[in-house]
Design a protein around this motif. Sequence first.
Motif, short mmCIF file in Angstrom:
data_model
loop_
_atom_site.label_atom_id
_atom_site.label_comp_id
_atom_site.label_asym_id
_atom_site.label_seq_id
_atom_site.Cartn_x
_atom_site.Cartn_y
_atom_site.Cartn_z
N GLY A 158 73.61 28.46 52.12
CA GLY A 158 72.86 29.14 53.29
C GLY A 158 71.36 29.50 52.82
N THR A 167 69.41 26.38 53.09
CA THR A 167 68.92 25.92 54.58
C THR A 167 67.40 26.09 54.90
OG1 THR A 167 69.60 27.92 55.46
CG2 THR A 167 71.03 26.04 55.50
N CYS A 168 66.72 27.12 53.92
CA CYS A 168 65.33 27.33 54.01
C CYS A 168 64.56 26.14 53.49
CB CYS A 168 65.01 28.31 52.99
SG CYS A 168 65.59 30.15 53.68
N LEU A 227 64.60 23.32 55.20
CA LEU A 227 64.38 22.72 56.21
C LEU A 227 62.83 22.67 56.77
CD1 LEU A 227 65.13 21.13 58.84
CD2 LEU A 227 65.74 23.11 60.00
N VAL A 248 64.74 30.78 60.03
CA VAL A 248 65.97 30.23 59.49
C VAL A 248 66.58 31.43 58.69
CG1 VAL A 248 66.92 28.99 57.52
CG2 VAL A 248 65.09 27.99 59.25
N TYR A 255 72.62 31.46 61.18
CA TYR A 255 72.37 31.34 59.68
C TYR A 255 72.79 32.40 58.78
CZ TYR A 255 69.72 27.09 60.79
OH TYR A 255 69.59 25.81 61.47
N GLY A 309 76.40 31.77 56.88
CA GLY A 309 76.34 31.72 55.26
C GLY A 309 76.95 32.86 54.31
N VAL A 345 78.64 26.12 57.16
CA VAL A 345 77.29 26.17 56.14
C VAL A 345 76.79 24.85 55.52
CG1 VAL A 345 78.56 26.95 54.19
CG2 VAL A 345 76.07 27.77 54.81
N GLN A 375 75.45 22.39 58.11
CA GLN A 375 74.25 22.40 58.44
C GLN A 375 73.16 22.04 57.17
OE1 GLN A 375 74.09 26.71 58.85
NE2 GLN A 375 74.42 26.72 61.06
N LEU A 376 73.66 22.32 56.12
CA LEU A 376 72.85 21.87 55.06
C LEU A 376 72.75 20.22 54.82
CD1 LEU A 376 71.34 22.75 52.62
CD2 LEU A 376 73.46 22.71 51.16
N GLN A 418 70.39 18.77 57.73
CA GLN A 418 69.23 19.04 57.36
C GLN A 418 68.64 17.89 56.32
OE1 GLN A 418 68.51 23.18 56.48
NE2 GLN A 418 69.14 23.72 58.43
N SER A 419 69.50 17.79 55.19
CA SER A 419 69.15 16.77 54.34
C SER A 419 69.05 15.60 54.76
CB SER A 419 70.35 16.98 53.02
OG SER A 419 70.31 18.12 52.64
#
Length: 144
Positions: free
Chosen positions: A84, A87-88, A90, A111, A117, A121, A128, A131-132, A135-136
């Motif tokens: 979680g 995710t920052c 992004l 975020v 979020y 998390g 979670v 999402q990660l 984004q990657s």
Amino acid sequence: MIERLKNRDVQIIALLAGIKLLIHFLFNGGYGYFRDEFYYLACGEHLDFGYVDQPPLIALLAKAMRILLGDSLFAIRFLPAVAGAATCSLPDCFRQMGGKRPAILLACLAVITAPVYLAIGNFLSMNVFDQLSGQSVFILSHSF
């Protein structure tokens, strides 16, 4: 000069990700187990690659967390909190697309404070990590 600004932006993102991780660590033990967590922990005791309703990674992570950290709520929710906070990363894509520091800060703060979020998390679930990974893939696809 430009490289120093980019490094400073990365440091800011890392600091904000650390704040988000701290938020998760402070509040992820406030409630009891989520019902799906019991299911993932049970699947971790019977590892298999043939689950119909979930990918095998979640059961493997549940097993690894129990072996390494124990059975406490904090231990079971440790990796989701780390994911979680990650995710920052992004908003870093805004920097790659030419965004300046205010855009990056605003996106990071969004975020960190977005309820979805914050909630996802705080317990063990596939969401979670979805999402990660999403984004990657986005960041990697726009890096080249």
